[in-house]
Motif scaffolding. Structure first.
Motif, short mmCIF file in Angstrom:
data_model
loop_
_atom_site.label_atom_id
_atom_site.label_comp_id
_atom_site.label_asym_id
_atom_site.label_seq_id
_atom_site.Cartn_x
_atom_site.Cartn_y
_atom_site.Cartn_z
N GLU A 72 0.84 -1.21 0.00
CA GLU A 72 0.00 0.00 0.00
C GLU A 72 0.87 1.26 0.00
OE1 GLU A 72 -3.03 0.55 -0.47
OE2 GLU A 72 -3.80 2.23 0.71
N ILE A 73 1.93 1.23 0.80
CA ILE A 73 2.83 2.39 0.86
C ILE A 73 3.50 2.60 -0.49
CG2 ILE A 73 4.93 3.30 1.94
CD1 ILE A 73 4.03 1.56 4.45
N ALA A 74 3.96 1.50 -1.10
CA ALA A 74 4.65 1.60 -2.40
C ALA A 74 3.71 2.18 -3.46
CB ALA A 74 5.17 0.24 -2.82
N ALA A 75 2.42 1.82 -3.35
CA ALA A 75 1.45 2.28 -4.35
C ALA A 75 1.12 3.77 -4.16
CB ALA A 75 0.18 1.45 -4.27
N LEU A 76 0.99 4.20 -2.90
CA LEU A 76 0.48 5.55 -2.63
C LEU A 76 1.58 6.58 -2.44
CD1 LEU A 76 -2.49 4.77 -0.23
CD2 LEU A 76 -2.52 5.10 -2.70
N ALA A 77 2.73 6.14 -1.96
CA ALA A 77 3.85 7.07 -1.72
C ALA A 77 5.12 6.36 -2.17
CB ALA A 77 3.91 7.45 -0.25
N PRO A 78 5.31 6.27 -3.49
CA PRO A 78 6.38 5.43 -4.04
C PRO A 78 7.78 5.73 -3.49
CG PRO A 78 4.95 6.26 -5.79
CD PRO A 78 4.54 6.95 -4.52
N GLY A 79 8.03 6.96 -3.10
CA GLY A 79 9.37 7.27 -2.59
C GLY A 79 9.54 6.97 -1.10
N ALA A 80 8.47 6.57 -0.43
CA ALA A 80 8.52 6.44 1.02
C ALA A 80 9.38 5.26 1.45
CB ALA A 80 7.11 6.28 1.58
N ALA A 81 10.07 5.43 2.58
CA ALA A 81 10.86 4.34 3.15
C ALA A 81 10.03 3.64 4.22
CB ALA A 81 12.15 4.89 3.75
N VAL A 82 10.22 2.34 4.33
CA VAL A 82 9.44 1.54 5.28
C VAL A 82 10.39 0.94 6.31
CG1 VAL A 82 7.95 -0.48 5.50
CG2 VAL A 82 7.72 1.03 3.52
N TYR A 83 10.08 1.17 7.59
CA TYR A 83 10.94 0.67 8.66
C TYR A 83 10.13 -0.22 9.59
CZ TYR A 83 13.90 4.51 7.11
OH TYR A 83 14.65 5.35 6.35
N PRO A 84 10.48 -1.50 9.69
CA PRO A 84 9.78 -2.34 10.66
C PRO A 84 10.23 -2.01 12.09
CG PRO A 84 11.32 -3.65 9.33
CD PRO A 84 11.47 -2.23 8.90
N GLN A 85 9.26 -2.02 13.00
CA GLN A 85 9.60 -1.87 14.43
C GLN A 85 9.49 -3.27 15.03
OE1 GLN A 85 6.71 0.10 16.89
NE2 GLN A 85 8.18 0.62 18.49
N ALA A 86 10.62 -3.84 15.41
CA ALA A 86 10.65 -5.26 15.81
C ALA A 86 9.84 -5.48 17.09
CB ALA A 86 12.08 -5.72 15.99
N GLU A 87 9.97 -4.56 18.04
CA GLU A 87 9.26 -4.70 19.31
C GLU A 87 8.49 -3.42 19.56
OE1 GLU A 87 11.22 -6.72 23.02
OE2 GLU A 87 12.75 -5.66 21.87
N ARG A 88 7.33 -3.54 20.16
CA ARG A 88 6.51 -2.35 20.40
C ARG A 88 6.85 -1.78 21.76
NH1 ARG A 88 1.24 -0.40 18.64
NH2 ARG A 88 0.42 0.72 20.42
N LEU A 89 7.81 -0.85 21.78
CA LEU A 89 8.30 -0.33 23.05
C LEU A 89 7.94 1.13 23.26
CD1 LEU A 89 11.84 -2.05 23.15
CD2 LEU A 89 9.68 -2.84 24.15
N GLY A 90 6.97 1.62 22.50
CA GLY A 90 6.51 2.98 22.72
C GLY A 90 6.70 3.88 21.51
N THR A 91 6.03 5.04 21.58
CA THR A 91 5.99 5.91 20.39
C THR A 91 7.37 6.51 20.05
OG1 THR A 91 5.06 7.57 21.90
CG2 THR A 91 3.54 6.48 20.40
N ALA A 92 8.19 6.80 21.06
CA ALA A 92 9.52 7.34 20.75
C ALA A 92 10.39 6.24 20.14
CB ALA A 92 10.18 7.91 22.00
N HIS A 93 10.27 5.04 20.68
CA HIS A 93 11.00 3.89 20.13
C HIS A 93 10.59 3.66 18.67
CE1 HIS A 93 11.57 -0.52 19.49
NE2 HIS A 93 12.73 -0.27 20.09
N ALA A 94 9.29 3.80 18.40
CA ALA A 94 8.80 3.62 17.03
C ALA A 94 9.42 4.66 16.09
CB ALA A 94 7.28 3.71 17.00
N VAL A 95 9.47 5.91 16.55
CA VAL A 95 10.04 6.96 15.69
C VAL A 95 11.51 6.64 15.40
CG1 VAL A 95 10.59 9.41 15.47
CG2 VAL A 95 8.44 8.71 16.53
N LEU A 96 12.21 6.13 16.42
CA LEU A 96 13.63 5.83 16.22
C LEU A 96 13.86 4.63 15.30
CD1 LEU A 96 15.18 6.66 19.70
CD2 LEU A 96 15.66 7.77 17.49
N ALA A 97 12.82 3.85 15.06
CA ALA A 97 12.96 2.79 14.05
C ALA A 97 13.27 3.43 12.69
CB ALA A 97 11.69 1.95 13.98
N ALA A 98 12.83 4.66 12.52
CA ALA A 98 13.08 5.40 11.28
C ALA A 98 14.28 6.33 11.43
CB ALA A 98 11.84 6.19 10.88
N ARG A 99 15.22 5.95 12.29
CA ARG A 99 16.41 6.76 12.57
C ARG A 99 17.10 7.21 11.28
NH1 ARG A 99 19.99 6.87 17.01
NH2 ARG A 99 18.75 5.29 18.09
#
Ligand code: UD1
Ligand code: CA
Length: 461
Positions: A72-99
């Motif tokens: 879906e991301i590739a279709a709608l925002a072709p240039g977007a980068a996708v970062y998996p968050q391995a563990e759900r440790l909070g919203t700041a941790h999630a943002v840092l997945a896209a470090r």
């Protein structure tokens, strides 16, 4: 009627969309952010808002293993980068997945959530605006009489000091009614440093994004609060909230359609897709449903109970009541489609008419042609689809079956009840049905015979 695109300041913007999490409460095989609102996924709405706010780089933090989300991301925002968050440790941790996306540098960073589909480009633009004025953090917030569950925005002497999560708040802090909407803007220069310093010494043991506020304040950096309506920041966690979001977006789409010059006689009964385009002086009667990819030209009338999807209507077209336009239906100027008529992958050229009880699929109907009631294009042989071509000005009599592939020439006439299996030349008349016989005076004898037979049966039983 897509989201309003507001001007950006010429500063670069990285948008980070948090979309990790299993969405358990949806009770669905589909990842939560792929559930649709007004014909577009929730994630699609948020990506569109980010694009509309001028994002020059988009990063999406996803639950690992959700290939459908990546597609879906590739279709709608072709240039977007996708970062998996391995563990759900909070919203700041999630943002840092896209470090890596943060490290690439940007003037402004906006963090949005994949499950808040009501957020608009205009609001994201307002949220980032204080950064251009020298603020390091901008918090989106609202006042509510029922703050339970939200992070509270703590203010002292008119200045924001921190955001306190409900779980960590004192009794006095819980009485605060200014709440964190969750979304935040950070100066690109400070974002990584602030995020990296956020710890997890709190009631949830999570890395809280809102802790960036207290850190910025302790560094002597400026923090701004940008207000938003509580409803716009609402997250969707279950299907009840999904329907609330749908109602809200429908409300916006109806309002936008009316402001843009369409008459909706009973707006609350009309359902739009996020991408519906209506011209000026369109009238939409009650109980009409627009699926995705519909464009309606000026002066069209959509009569009650019609259903449209993937259809293009030029100016001055009338459809319904009870018309069904399926993908690839193209109605040129002044064409008319009446009740219980279904059109699929077919073009009706200017002024062509199909007024009653008809199916036209995989066809071209020439300008001014008239399709009689009950006409069917037999486009499918059980394996393949075949095309039907009807010339300009042709007249197709009622209850005709056009067995495709077949053509009816310009100006030709087809007699009612025909089964047309071979091409009809221009200007010809084709009649393809059993020839009518007349047995003069035979009715009385027939009736007497039937009555005698019935009497014999009654006597026997
Ligand atoms: C958050 C805010 C809270 C605010 C509220 C508004 C935090 C710590 N709290 O709380 O102050 O009032 O939003 O609704 O930020 N996510 C991830 N990975 C994670 C955690 C979350 O991707 O590890 C995503 C979620 O999918 C969701 C978003 O981040 O889209 C927000 O997370 P959520 O758990 O809903 O935060 P709240 O508890 O609502
Ligand atoms: Ca939430």
């Amino acid at each position: 009627m897509t989201d309003q695109t507001t001007t950006n300041s010429g500063r670069s913007l990285t948008a980070i969309v948090l979309a990790a999490g299993k969405g358990t409460r949806m009770r669905s095989d589909l990842p939560k952010v792929l559930h649709e609102v007004a014909g577009r996924t929730m994630l699609g709405h948020v990506l569109a808002a980010a694009q509309g706010a001028g994002a020059t780089r988009i990063a999406v933090v996803v639950e690992p293993g959700q290939a459908s989300v990546a597609r879906e991301i590739a279709a709608l925002a072709p240039g977007a980068a996708v970062y998996p968050q391995a563990e759900r440790l909070g919203t700041a941790h999630a943002v840092l997945a896209a470090r890596a996306a943060l490290a690439a540098g940007a003037d402004d960073v906006v963090i949005a959530f994949g499950d808040t589909p009501l957020i608009t480009a205009a609001t994201l633009t307002r949220l980032r605006a204080p950064l251009a004025q020298g603020c390091t953090v901008a918090v989106l917030a609202f006042e509510t009489p029922n703050p339970k569950g939200y992070g509270r925005v703590l203010v002292r002497d008119g200045r924001v000091t921190a955001i306190r999560e409900e779980k960590d708040a004192t009794e006095a802090e819980r009485a605060v009614t200014l709440c964190n909407a969750g979304l935040m803007a950070l100066s690109g220069r400070h974002a990584l440093d602030l995020l990296a310093r956020i710890g997890n010494a709190n009631a949830a043991g999570e890395y809280y994004l809102p802790d960036a506020v207290a850190l910025a304040v302790s560094d002597g950096l400026a923090v701004a609060v940008v207000d938003v309506a509580e409803a716009e920041a609402q997250g969707v966690n279950d299907r009840v909230q999904l329907s609330v979001a749908e109602a809200a977006i429908q409300g916006r789409l109806r309002h936008a359609a009316q402001v843009a010059g369409a008459t909706l006689i009973a707006p609350e009964t009309v359902f739009f897709s996020h991408d519906t385009v209506l011209g000026r002086d369109v009238v939409v009667e009650p109980h009409v449903v627009f699926g995705p990819r519909v464009r309606v030209g000026d002066g069209c009338v959509i009569h009650a109970f019609s259903h449209l999807e993937g259809a293009t209507l030029a100016d001055g077209v009338g459809i319904g009541p009870y018309a069904r336009l399926r993908p690839g239906a193209v109605l040129e100027t002044g064409a008319r489609v009446g009740n219980f008529v279904e059109i699929k992958n077919a073009r009706l050229e200017a002024g062509a008419k199909a007024n009653h009880l008809t199916y036209i699929g995989d066809a071209v109907v020439g300008a001014g042609a008239n399709i009689g009631a009950g006409t069917i294009t037999c486009n499918y042989d059980g394996v393949n689809k075949h095309r039907t071509t009807i010339g300009a000005g042709a007249f197709i009599g009622s209850n005709t079956a056009l067995v495709a592939p077949v053509g009816v020439g310009a100006g030709a006439i087809v007699g009612a009840g025909s089964v047309i299996t071979a091409d009809v030349p221009d200007g010809a008349i084709a009649v393809a049905r059993g020839r009518q016989r007349i047995l003069a005076g035979a009715a009385e004898g027939k009736r007497a015979k039937l009555q005698a037979e019935k009497a014999a049966r009654t006597k026997a039983s």
